[in-house]
Write a protein that holds these residues in place. Structure first.
Motif, mmCIF file in Angstrom:
data_model
loop_
_atom_site.group_PDB
_atom_site.id
_atom_site.type_symbol
_atom_site.label_atom_id
_atom_site.label_comp_id
_atom_site.label_asym_id
_atom_site.label_seq_id
_atom_site.Cartn_x
_atom_site.Cartn_y
_atom_site.Cartn_z
ATOM 1 N N PHE B 33 0.841 -1.201 0.000
ATOM 2 C CA PHE B 33 0.000 0.000 0.000
ATOM 3 C C PHE B 33 0.874 1.247 0.000
ATOM 4 O O PHE B 33 1.954 1.257 0.574
ATOM 5 C CB PHE B 33 -0.863 0.033 1.274
ATOM 6 N N TYR B 35 0.274 5.223 1.267
ATOM 7 C CA TYR B 35 -0.561 6.219 1.925
ATOM 8 C C TYR B 35 0.187 7.546 1.950
ATOM 9 O O TYR B 35 1.418 7.577 1.958
ATOM 10 C CB TYR B 35 -0.844 5.820 3.370
ATOM 11 N N LEU B 45 -5.291 6.590 1.581
ATOM 12 C CA LEU B 45 -4.767 5.582 0.669
ATOM 13 C C LEU B 45 -4.686 6.121 -0.755
ATOM 14 O O LEU B 45 -5.671 6.626 -1.305
ATOM 15 C CB LEU B 45 -5.655 4.342 0.707
ATOM 16 N N PHE B 48 -3.116 0.610 -3.866
ATOM 17 C CA PHE B 48 -2.636 -0.620 -3.258
ATOM 18 C C PHE B 48 -2.501 -1.714 -4.325
ATOM 19 O O PHE B 48 -3.050 -1.594 -5.422
ATOM 20 C CB PHE B 48 -3.501 -1.063 -2.085
ATOM 21 N N LYS B 57 -6.933 1.526 -7.303
ATOM 22 C CA LYS B 57 -6.921 2.894 -6.824
ATOM 23 C C LYS B 57 -7.462 2.960 -5.409
ATOM 24 O O LYS B 57 -8.392 2.238 -5.047
ATOM 25 C CB LYS B 57 -7.775 3.779 -7.739
ATOM 26 N N GLY B 58 -6.869 3.857 -4.644
ATOM 27 C CA GLY B 58 -7.379 4.132 -3.317
ATOM 28 C C GLY B 58 -8.288 5.347 -3.347
ATOM 29 O O GLY B 58 -8.983 5.598 -4.333
ATOM 30 N N TYR B 97 -5.227 -10.110 3.685
ATOM 31 C CA TYR B 97 -6.196 -9.250 4.349
ATOM 32 C C TYR B 97 -6.595 -9.886 5.686
ATOM 33 O O TYR B 97 -6.674 -11.085 5.816
ATOM 34 C CB TYR B 97 -7.427 -9.063 3.461
ATOM 35 N N GLY B 98 -6.841 -9.061 6.656
ATOM 36 C CA GLY B 98 -7.181 -9.556 7.983
ATOM 37 C C GLY B 98 -5.979 -9.617 8.903
ATOM 38 O O GLY B 98 -6.092 -10.005 10.060
ATOM 39 N N TYR B 99 -4.806 -9.233 8.397
ATOM 40 C CA TYR B 99 -3.600 -9.140 9.213
ATOM 41 C C TYR B 99 -3.178 -7.683 9.309
ATOM 42 O O TYR B 99 -3.491 -6.864 8.451
ATOM 43 C CB TYR B 99 -2.463 -9.959 8.596
ATOM 44 N N GLY B 100 -2.425 -7.387 10.351
ATOM 45 C CA GLY B 100 -1.951 -6.024 10.535
ATOM 46 C C GLY B 100 -0.978 -5.605 9.457
ATOM 47 O O GLY B 100 -0.341 -6.435 8.800
ATOM 48 N N TYR B 101 -0.873 -4.314 9.259
ATOM 49 C CA TYR B 101 0.061 -3.746 8.297
ATOM 50 C C TYR B 101 1.404 -3.483 8.971
ATOM 51 O O TYR B 101 1.463 -3.109 10.145
ATOM 52 C CB TYR B 101 -0.445 -2.392 7.787
ATOM 53 N N PHE B 103 4.461 -0.878 8.420
ATOM 54 C CA PHE B 103 4.752 0.363 7.704
ATOM 55 C C PHE B 103 6.250 0.603 7.598
ATOM 56 O O PHE B 103 7.033 0.209 8.477
ATOM 57 C CB PHE B 103 4.143 1.561 8.454
#
Lengths: 110, 112
Positions: B33, B35, B45, B48, B57-58, B97-101, B103
């Protein structure tokens, strides 16, 4: 649509408790919580999935009220290291990207 | 630990320049991603990617494009930099998806 966080800022003394709220106008699949210290990257704290759950992480815990589309982050007996900006990120469906709130700046003083 | 590395911590570019921001992750994450972070607005965003050569597109894609030729690398491109693109840019990755990011440390871009 961005979730709304409240309060925008809070100042605490060491040992005091705080609650940060994150509200969405849309149905949510999950809520993430992150903490960002000044000049650093946001760090993942926890994720809550729909179904209404509560999670704990040392003295930091969170709940997710699916009916209200609201999550709350609870900081208990705050420490100086808790200072930073807290962000919630919401996911409307499994497989969607996160939309973040505007952040809550938390300052813990000695 | 997963590491997300952004190539530059600070960049200063001139209006109209084409700008490349690079991001590399070392843990075989599918999702990446970009941001931008502005005071009071949180993280918004831009784009991604959920797989190599795939992009979505975000919320604020205008003026930006992305490239993901390899799984570990996700590039953000400012086609013609403008002063309103002065911001902190954060790259993130997640396993699925469903897991933490996770950064990166961010690139503070100033367009003059």
């Amino acid at each position: 649509q961005q979730p709304v966080q409240s309060p925008q800022a809070v100042i605490l003394r060491e040992g005091e408790d705080a609650v940060i709220n994150c509200s969405s106008s849309k149905a949510l699949y999950s809520v993430h919580w992150y903490r960002q210290k000044h000049g650093e990257a946001p760090v993942f704290l926890m994720i809550l999935l729909k179904g209404g759950e509560q999670k704990g992480h040392d003295k930091i815990s969170a709940s997710f009220n699916e009916k209200k589309q609201q999550s709350s982050l609870y900081l208990t007996a705050s420490q100086l290291s808790y200072s930073g900006t807290y962000f919630c990120g919401t996911e409307r469906n499994a497989g969607n990207m996160l939309t973040f709130g505007g952040g809550t700046r938390l300052m813990v003083k000695p | 630990d997963v590491k997300v590395t952004q190539s530059s911590r600070y960049l200063v570019k001139r209006t109209g320049e084409k700008v490349f921001l690079e991001c590399v992750q070392d843990m075989d994450h599918e999702n990446m991603f970009w941001y931008r972070q502005d005071p009071g607005l949180g993280l918004r965003l831009i784009y991604f990617s959920y797989d190599v050569k795939m992009k979505e597109k975000g919320d604020i894609p205008e003026g930006y494009s992305v490239s993901r030729e390899k799984k570990e690398r996700f590039s953000l491109i400012l086609e013609s930099a403008s002063t309103n693109q002065t911001s902190m840019y954060l790259c993130a990755s997640s396993l699925v998806y469903g897991y933490g990011y996770t950064f990166g440390s961010g690139t503070r871009l100033t367009v003059v």
